[in-house]
Scaffold this motif. Structure first.
Motif, PDB file in Angstrom:
ATOM      1  N   SER A  28       0.818  -1.216   0.000  1.00  0.00           N
ATOM      2  CA  SER A  28       0.000   0.000   0.000  1.00  0.00           C
ATOM      3  C   SER A  28       0.851   1.266   0.000  1.00  0.00           C
ATOM      4  CB  SER A  28      -0.925  -0.012   1.227  1.00  0.00           C
ATOM      5  OG  SER A  28      -0.155  -0.083   2.420  1.00  0.00           O
ATOM      6  N   THR A  29       2.092   1.131   0.456  1.00  0.00           N
ATOM      7  CA  THR A  29       2.979   2.304   0.448  1.00  0.00           C
ATOM      8  C   THR A  29       3.761   2.428  -0.853  1.00  0.00           C
ATOM      9  OG1 THR A  29       4.741   1.009   1.473  1.00  0.00           O
ATOM     10  CG2 THR A  29       3.228   2.186   2.941  1.00  0.00           C
ATOM     11  N   GLU A  30       3.495   1.497  -1.766  1.00  0.00           N
ATOM     12  CA  GLU A  30       4.159   1.507  -3.069  1.00  0.00           C
ATOM     13  C   GLU A  30       5.684   1.548  -2.914  1.00  0.00           C
ATOM     14  OE1 GLU A  30       2.595   4.509  -5.617  1.00  0.00           O
ATOM     15  OE2 GLU A  30       0.620   3.604  -5.711  1.00  0.00           O
ATOM     16  N   THR A  31       6.193   0.673  -2.068  1.00  0.00           N
ATOM     17  CA  THR A  31       7.641   0.586  -1.858  1.00  0.00           C
ATOM     18  C   THR A  31       8.311   0.044  -3.126  1.00  0.00           C
ATOM     19  OG1 THR A  31       7.287   0.130   0.477  1.00  0.00           O
ATOM     20  CG2 THR A  31       9.449  -0.439  -0.431  1.00  0.00           C
ATOM     21  N   ASN A  32       9.363   0.734  -3.531  1.00  0.00           N
ATOM     22  CA  ASN A  32      10.061   0.328  -4.747  1.00  0.00           C
ATOM     23  C   ASN A  32      10.920  -0.897  -4.439  1.00  0.00           C
ATOM     24  OD1 ASN A  32      10.522   0.987  -7.547  1.00  0.00           O
ATOM     25  ND2 ASN A  32      12.646   1.387  -6.957  1.00  0.00           N
ATOM     26  N   THR A  33      10.625  -2.013  -5.101  1.00  0.00           N
ATOM     27  CA  THR A  33      11.316  -3.273  -4.846  1.00  0.00           C
ATOM     28  C   THR A  33      11.935  -3.777  -6.147  1.00  0.00           C
ATOM     29  OG1 THR A  33       9.674  -3.801  -3.164  1.00  0.00           O
ATOM     30  CG2 THR A  33      11.076  -5.617  -3.954  1.00  0.00           C
ATOM     31  N   SER A  34      13.208  -4.147  -6.065  1.00  0.00           N
ATOM     32  CA  SER A  34      13.878  -4.631  -7.268  1.00  0.00           C
ATOM     33  C   SER A  34      13.321  -5.984  -7.666  1.00  0.00           C
ATOM     34  CB  SER A  34      15.386  -4.737  -7.037  1.00  0.00           C
ATOM     35  OG  SER A  34      15.666  -5.655  -6.013  1.00  0.00           O
ATOM     36  N   GLY A  35      13.440  -6.307  -8.924  1.00  0.00           N
ATOM     37  CA  GLY A  35      12.913  -7.566  -9.417  1.00  0.00           C
ATOM     38  C   GLY A  35      13.626  -7.997 -10.675  1.00  0.00           C
ATOM     39  N   MET A  36      12.948  -8.774 -11.491  1.00  0.00           N
ATOM     40  CA  MET A  36      13.521  -9.302 -12.732  1.00  0.00           C
ATOM     41  C   MET A  36      12.732  -8.778 -13.924  1.00  0.00           C
ATOM     42  SD  MET A  36      16.023 -11.284 -11.755  1.00  0.00           S
ATOM     43  CE  MET A  36      16.338 -12.403 -13.117  1.00  0.00           C
ATOM     44  N   LYS A  37      13.397  -8.761 -15.053  1.00  0.00           N
ATOM     45  CA  LYS A  37      12.715  -8.365 -16.280  1.00  0.00           C
ATOM     46  C   LYS A  37      13.245  -9.202 -17.444  1.00  0.00           C
ATOM     47  CE  LYS A  37      15.903  -4.780 -17.909  1.00  0.00           C
ATOM     48  NZ  LYS A  37      16.041  -3.383 -18.365  1.00  0.00           N
ATOM     49  N   GLU A  38      12.466  -9.228 -18.500  1.00  0.00           N
ATOM     50  CA  GLU A  38      12.905  -9.909 -19.705  1.00  0.00           C
ATOM     51  C   GLU A  38      13.985  -9.083 -20.402  1.00  0.00           C
ATOM     52  OE1 GLU A  38       9.250 -12.274 -21.654  1.00  0.00           O
ATOM     53  OE2 GLU A  38       8.971 -10.111 -21.505  1.00  0.00           O
ATOM     54  N   ASN A  39      15.046  -9.764 -20.847  1.00  0.00           N
ATOM     55  CA  ASN A  39      16.015  -9.117 -21.720  1.00  0.00           C
ATOM     56  C   ASN A  39      15.495  -9.185 -23.145  1.00  0.00           C
ATOM     57  OD1 ASN A  39      17.772  -8.464 -19.608  1.00  0.00           O
ATOM     58  ND2 ASN A  39      18.821 -10.448 -19.738  1.00  0.00           N
ATOM     59  N   ARG A  40      16.379  -9.074 -24.095  1.00  0.00           N
ATOM     60  CA  ARG A  40      15.939  -9.090 -25.484  1.00  0.00           C
ATOM     61  C   ARG A  40      15.139 -10.352 -25.793  1.00  0.00           C
ATOM     62  NH1 ARG A  40      17.843  -6.003 -29.242  1.00  0.00           N
ATOM     63  NH2 ARG A  40      19.827  -5.636 -28.171  1.00  0.00           N
ATOM     64  N   TYR A  41      14.085 -10.187 -26.584  1.00  0.00           N
ATOM     65  CA  TYR A  41      13.285 -11.336 -26.984  1.00  0.00           C
ATOM     66  C   TYR A  41      14.151 -12.340 -27.762  1.00  0.00           C
ATOM     67  CZ  TYR A  41       8.856  -9.066 -25.762  1.00  0.00           C
ATOM     68  OH  TYR A  41       7.810  -8.480 -25.098  1.00  0.00           O
ATOM     69  N   PRO A  42      13.861 -13.635 -27.644  1.00  0.00           N
ATOM     70  CA  PRO A  42      14.654 -14.634 -28.375  1.00  0.00           C
ATOM     71  C   PRO A  42      14.454 -14.517 -29.877  1.00  0.00           C
ATOM     72  CG  PRO A  42      12.757 -15.656 -27.330  1.00  0.00           C
ATOM     73  CD  PRO A  42      12.802 -14.248 -26.814  1.00  0.00           C
ATOM     74  N   SER A  43      15.507 -14.889 -30.599  1.00  0.00           N
ATOM     75  CA  SER A  43      15.472 -14.825 -32.060  1.00  0.00           C
ATOM     76  C   SER A  43      15.018 -16.186 -32.585  1.00  0.00           C
ATOM     77  CB  SER A  43      16.851 -14.463 -32.608  1.00  0.00           C
ATOM     78  OG  SER A  43      17.252 -13.202 -32.121  1.00  0.00           O
ATOM     79  N   TYR A  44      13.706 -16.370 -32.698  1.00  0.00           N
ATOM     80  CA  TYR A  44      13.153 -17.636 -33.161  1.00  0.00           C
ATOM     81  C   TYR A  44      13.473 -17.842 -34.643  1.00  0.00           C
ATOM     82  CZ  TYR A  44      10.475 -17.638 -28.816  1.00  0.00           C
ATOM     83  OH  TYR A  44      10.121 -17.635 -27.503  1.00  0.00           O
ATOM     84  N   GLY A  45      13.741 -19.089 -34.990  1.00  0.00           N
ATOM     85  CA  GLY A  45      14.019 -19.410 -36.391  1.00  0.00           C
ATOM     86  C   GLY A  45      15.360 -18.931 -36.872  1.00  0.00           C
ATOM     87  N   MET A  46      16.256 -18.615 -35.942  1.00  0.00           N
ATOM     88  CA  MET A  46      17.574 -18.111 -36.303  1.00  0.00           C
ATOM     89  C   MET A  46      18.356 -19.159 -37.106  1.00  0.00           C
ATOM     90  SD  MET A  46      20.496 -17.026 -33.582  1.00  0.00           S
ATOM     91  CE  MET A  46      22.224 -17.072 -34.011  1.00  0.00           C
ATOM     92  N   THR A  47      19.043 -18.724 -38.148  1.00  0.00           N
ATOM     93  CA  THR A  47      19.838 -19.611 -38.979  1.00  0.00           C
ATOM     94  C   THR A  47      21.151 -18.925 -39.334  1.00  0.00           C
ATOM     95  OG1 THR A  47      19.795 -20.997 -40.960  1.00  0.00           O
ATOM     96  CG2 THR A  47      18.819 -18.799 -41.148  1.00  0.00           C
ATOM     97  N   TYR A  48      21.923 -19.550 -40.171  1.00  0.00           N
ATOM     98  CA  TYR A  48      23.238 -19.028 -40.515  1.00  0.00           C
ATOM     99  C   TYR A  48      23.159 -18.117 -41.744  1.00  0.00           C
ATOM    100  CZ  TYR A  48      22.996 -22.991 -43.747  1.00  0.00           C
ATOM    101  OH  TYR A  48      22.603 -23.883 -44.692  1.00  0.00           O
ATOM    102  N   GLU A  49      24.118 -17.215 -41.809  1.00  0.00           N
ATOM    103  CA  GLU A  49      24.227 -16.300 -42.943  1.00  0.00           C
ATOM    104  C   GLU A  49      24.768 -17.050 -44.147  1.00  0.00           C
ATOM    105  OE1 GLU A  49      27.013 -12.414 -43.541  1.00  0.00           O
ATOM    106  OE2 GLU A  49      25.883 -12.527 -41.646  1.00  0.00           O
ATOM    107  N   LYS A  50      24.259 -16.737 -45.330  1.00  0.00           N
ATOM    108  CA  LYS A  50      24.650 -17.442 -46.548  1.00  0.00           C
ATOM    109  C   LYS A  50      25.168 -16.451 -47.582  1.00  0.00           C
ATOM    110  CE  LYS A  50      20.889 -20.692 -45.658  1.00  0.00           C
ATOM    111  NZ  LYS A  50      20.381 -19.926 -44.492  1.00  0.00           N
ATOM    112  N   ALA A  51      26.167 -16.888 -48.320  1.00  0.00           N
ATOM    113  CA  ALA A  51      26.716 -16.063 -49.391  1.00  0.00           C
ATOM    114  C   ALA A  51      26.750 -16.901 -50.666  1.00  0.00           C
ATOM    115  CB  ALA A  51      28.109 -15.567 -49.041  1.00  0.00           C
ATOM    116  N   TYR A  52      26.031 -16.451 -51.682  1.00  0.00           N
ATOM    117  CA  TYR A  52      25.998 -17.121 -52.969  1.00  0.00           C
ATOM    118  C   TYR A  52      27.018 -16.413 -53.863  1.00  0.00           C
ATOM    119  CZ  TYR A  52      21.613 -18.850 -51.031  1.00  0.00           C
ATOM    120  OH  TYR A  52      20.668 -19.422 -50.214  1.00  0.00           O
ATOM    121  N   LYS A  53      28.105 -17.091 -54.174  1.00  0.00           N
ATOM    122  CA  LYS A  53      29.239 -16.456 -54.847  1.00  0.00           C
ATOM    123  C   LYS A  53      29.375 -16.968 -56.273  1.00  0.00           C
ATOM    124  CE  LYS A  53      32.021 -16.074 -50.583  1.00  0.00           C
ATOM    125  NZ  LYS A  53      32.617 -14.747 -50.581  1.00  0.00           N
ATOM    126  N   SER A  54      29.540 -16.030 -57.210  1.00  0.00           N
ATOM    127  CA  SER A  54      29.828 -16.361 -58.605  1.00  0.00           C
ATOM    128  C   SER A  54      31.099 -15.637 -59.022  1.00  0.00           C
ATOM    129  CB  SER A  54      28.677 -15.937 -59.519  1.00  0.00           C
ATOM    130  OG  SER A  54      27.461 -16.541 -59.112  1.00  0.00           O
TER     131      SER A  54
END
Length: 862
Positions: free
Chosen positions: A511-537
């Motif tokens: 009720s006194t709205e005491t500021n209490t430390s906690g946890m938070k989400e960091n960057r959202y996960p990169s779903y479907g992440m794959t490798y970089e590709k280079a098509y070379k000619s």
């Protein structure tokens, strides 16, 4: 090598060495590291003594790099070190002494000019002068140096000479069944620091020494079995003033009028505004010694199986490298004195206040581990080589495993690789190559950690055809083409494919709205992440004409896809969360490369002239950027690392303002900065909405990271032992951003001013000057990136020039068992040709200066 771009980063061993690019900028991450393999194992070039190098290859197209899987996208440099020789012994001893001097040190204004500039800036800002007439006269005459100092800080820190000594001994030989090569190289360097330590137990000179030792053994265990062992060890030590040379940045911000080096009482000078005295920090704040230790080792076994299957052989090799850097630091404090002058109504000094602080004593000693890493690699391979009457076949099957462990958390890399390659030639005229690699990495998500990379190439040796064999001018002609896919497992952050959590900033509870430390989400996960590709000619041609003229031409196209970029540009920031990466980036990169060499012998005179030229141009297809309404402001369609800013159309004049100093309504309103004045940069309303704002930013210049055009020219001449070697290198289609404090951005933030800026500043008498007016205000019109703050960064440098005399067939040396004696004078980076004359075009920062040097040397071979 055509297609290889090498740029200097700094003038000290403290710096990270040169930046290398193969075929320009093909990605978006800015981390376009070239893979360097020394004797088949990934190792830094800095670990190699150049006298140990047998040969170097630069691999660029897919046919050559696909076999490296997730590591080959940015090109590969192969370095092979020297081996021994059978039934013979050679000993070589050399010594170099280099006289070095710093280059590119800017010239900053003296105290009187600085004070004049400050008063001018305050007058143009509508404020009272900073320095009165009495102070200005003292600065002009210099008759009161303790109260009105005039210190050339750059000159006080740097001397104009340094020295390097380099010793090298190598032995190369062997018997009938074993060969060996061994070397020891020692380098000692004394830098450009002018000030000596005021304490006898500290050395504050920039010192660097390194001992490099190598042993390579090749043993023929049986006629079909070879065993190879290589070891290379390095001991290096670097001494720096204080805890580094970070104080060098002070030289670009501290005015000559700030305070004296020492006050009249003998204390180090300081002030309430400028608290860092670079001379005191270099000479009286102790020193740090960095000790580097590294060992590179590998062993290889090769077994030919010809008695069972002709042409079949097997090989296995293992490598283990480690590196560690430890530091010993002695940190000292020093006594200082601050002087403040109070002026009376008559403009004369009425009170000189003095405040002291600090102590001349050592207050701490520390030691610890700065960084370390280790790398383990294993490779097993099967080789098949057969030659028939009309054809030949070379095939390789490779399995490799690598582990890298670096300092800190989440810094372990594991890779596994399978590769198959084959080369087939028919009638020594028609050739086809194929390669296929499967490469896995823990940098990728566990369910998608493998990449698949095919490549194919073909070549036609046209000079072996009957219709060309009879000609007298084309001695060799090969046409070739290749296509393939390479990959890259670059990961900008750790644990990208997992949701991670961190400490929150605090949340109200109860009720006194005491500021209490906690946890938070960091960057959202990169779903479907794959490798970089280079098509070379790649298509290319190799030609030898008239038995003297060697020509190589290549044209290439690379389509980079699935590049990781932040998705924040495509999603609203109202989400209020760090958004993930996505594999949506795409870049096209194309270019041409040309290499030309002409060599000949006329009696005792031999000569060779060579030239290389490379042009690359990239184009961003998709970068995940936010929506921009105008094409001219988008990254899409522009080269990678394109500079964006405002077009400038000169400077505002008095005619652009009404009697109250308000910008005329006939001119575009300015949303960047309200209190404009004559001499401020006038920006172009690019979109025509009659307002200058961020929507008027457009592409300007080229990129400032890697030049689009890189070239070199070399010449070698020799006549009866007298010879000349010279190498010129250069770059163009290259832009510099002029943002260095003090040199290009003076006064604002209590910084100094360069003579170059002062001589090229706007004044009512010079309305078309190079730079805007002097001001102490944080004027966004003047500081925003615009065409005012870019310039052509093209340069050409005489990288190397050597004049030598080689004693040949000397009866006295022959009687002493000496085979060859070479005396030489070698110059490095002697000349620079550039539009940027106020500093070095390769070092537009406040780092330790680059150097040019004259080397005197002798090499004796027994």
């Amino acid at each position: 090598a055509p297609g290889l771009t090498v740029l200097q980063n700094g003038g000290s061993e403290w710096d990270n060495g040169p930046t290398m690019y193969i075929r320009g900028l093909g990605g978006l991450s800015g981390n376009e590291n070239v893979l360097v393999l020394v004797d088949g194992f990934e190792r830094p070039l800095s670990s190699i003594n150049k006298d140990d190098v047998e040969n170097i290859q630069v691999l660029k197209d897919a046919a050559a790099t696909t076999i490296y899987g997730l590591r080959g996208t940015n090109g590969v440099i192969l370095v092979n070190t020297k081996k021994g020789i059978y039934e013979k012994t050679e000993i070589a001893v050399s010594y170099d002494h280099a006289f070095a001097s710093p280059v590119g040190l800017p010239n900053f204004v003296d105290a009187y000019t600085y004070a004049s500039g400050m008063n001018e800036a305050r007058r143009l800002d509508g404020a009272a002068p900073e320095y009165n007439e009495y102070a200005m006269e003292r600065f002009r005459t210099g008759d009161s140096p303790y109260l009105y100092p005039n210190v050339d800080w750059m000159n006080e820190i740097y001397r104009q000479n340094g020295a390097t000594n380099q010793y090298n001994v190598s032995i190369r030989g062997g018997g009938s069944k074993a060969r060996y090569y061994g070397s020891m190289n020692l380098i000692s360097n004394s830098g450009f620091m002018k000030q000596e330590s005021v304490f006898s137990d500290n050395n504050t000179q920039m010192l660097y020494s390194k001992m490099n030792t190598r042993i390579n053994l090749d043993i023929d265990i049986t006629p079909l079995t070879d065993f190879i062992v290589r070891m290379n060890g390095i001991l290096a030590e670097q001494n720096v003033p204080g805890s580094g040379y970070s104080f060098v940045s002070d030289l670009y911000s501290l005015p000559s009028a700030a305070f004296p080096i020492k006050t009249e009482s003998g204390a180090w000078g300081s002030s309430d505004i400028w608290t860092s005295n670079p001379v005191a920090r270099s000479a009286a704040s102790g020193n740090t010694i960095y000790h580097s230790r590294s060992l590179s080792s590998d062993a290889e076994l090769r077994q030919r199986l010809d008695p069972f299957v002709e042409g079949l052989s097997f090989g296995a090799r293992v490598g283990y490298d480690n590196y560690a850097q430890l530091n010993d630091a002695t940190t000292r404090t020093y006594a200082y004195e601050i002087q403040n002058i109070t002026y009376g109504a008559d403009g004369l000094p009425s009170l000189i206040g003095k405040t002291t602080g600090g102590k001349d004593e050592a207050n701490s000693f520390s030691h610890g581990l700065s960084t370390q890493w280790r790398r383990f690699a294993f490779e097993a391979a099967a080789y098949y080589h057969r030659v028939w009457e009309k054809s030949k076949l070379d095939a390789n099957l490779v399995y490799s495993l690598e582990n890298y462990t670096g300092t800190g958390q989440n810094n372990i890399t594991n890779r596994m690789h399978y590769g198959l390659s084959a080369h087939y030639g028919y009638l020594n005229r028609y050739f086809i190559d194929g390669a296929f690699a499967i490469s896995g990495s823990n940098q990728l998500p566990p369910d998608d950690k493998y990449g698949y990379f095919p490549a194919v190439s073909a070549a036609w040796l046209a000079s072996e055809e009957d219709f060309l064999k009879a000609n007298s001018f084309v001695n060799f002609l090969k046409l070739r083409a290749s296509w393939g896919i390479t990959g890259r497992d670059y990961r900008p952050e750790a644990n990208m494919y997992r949701q991670t959590f961190g400490s929150g900033t605090g949340y109200p509870f109860t009720s006194t709205e005491t500021n209490t430390s906690g946890m938070k989400e960091n960057r959202y996960p990169s779903y479907g992440m794959t490798y970089e590709k280079a098509y070379k000619s790649n298509v290319g041609m190799d030609v030898l004409m008239f038995k003297n003229l060697d020509l190589t031409v290549d044209a290439f196209l690379e389509n980079r896809r699935d590049i990781l970029v932040l998705s924040s540009g495509t999603l609203s920031s109202l989400i209020g969360q760090s958004l993930p990466y996505a594999n949506v980036g795409a870049v096209d990169n194309k270019g041409v490369e040309l290499g030309l060499t002409y060599s000949d012998r006329i009696g005792d005179f031999t000569y060779q002239v060579s030239g290389n030229f490379a042009y690359t141009r990239s184009k961003v297809i998709e970068s995940g950027e936010e929506f921009k309404p105008d094409e001219y402001s988008r990254e899409k369609g522009r080269p990678v690392s394109q500079i964006f800013g405002y077009e400038a159309s000169g400077y505002y004049t008095a005619d652009d303002f009404d009697a109250d100093g308000i910008l005329l309504s006939t001119l575009p309103a300015n949303a960047l900065y309200k209190d404009l004045a004559p001499g401020d940069v006038k920006l172009v309303d690019k979109n025509g909405d009659n307002v200058i704002n961020e929507y008027d930013r457009t592409y300007i210049g080229y990129n400032s990271v890697c030049p689009e055009i890189y070239y070199s020219a070399s010449i070698s001449l020799e006549y009866k032992g007298i010879g000349i070697d010279a190498l010129l290198q250069g770059a163009t289609n290259y832009t510099a951003q002029l943002t260095l404090t003090g040199l290009y951005r003076p006064l604002t933030g209590n910084t100094t001013m360069s003579q170059y800026y002062y001589d090229n500043r706007w004044t009512p008498e010079t309305p078309n000057a190079r730079f805007p007016r002097l001001t102490l205000l944080d004027n966004a019109n003047n500081t925003a990136m615009s065409t005012v703050w870019i310039t052509d960064r093209s340069f050409a440098k005489l990288r190397h020039c050597e004049v030598y005399y080689r004693f040949t067939n000397d009866w006295l040396f022959g009687a002493l068992g000496i085979k060859d004696v070479k005396l030489y004078v070698r110059g490095l980076d002697l000349l620079t040709f550039s539009n940027i004359t106020e500093t070095d075009p390769e070092l537009l920062s406040s780092g330790y200066p680059l150097a040019k040097s004259i080397n005197l040397g002798c090499k004796i071979t027994f």
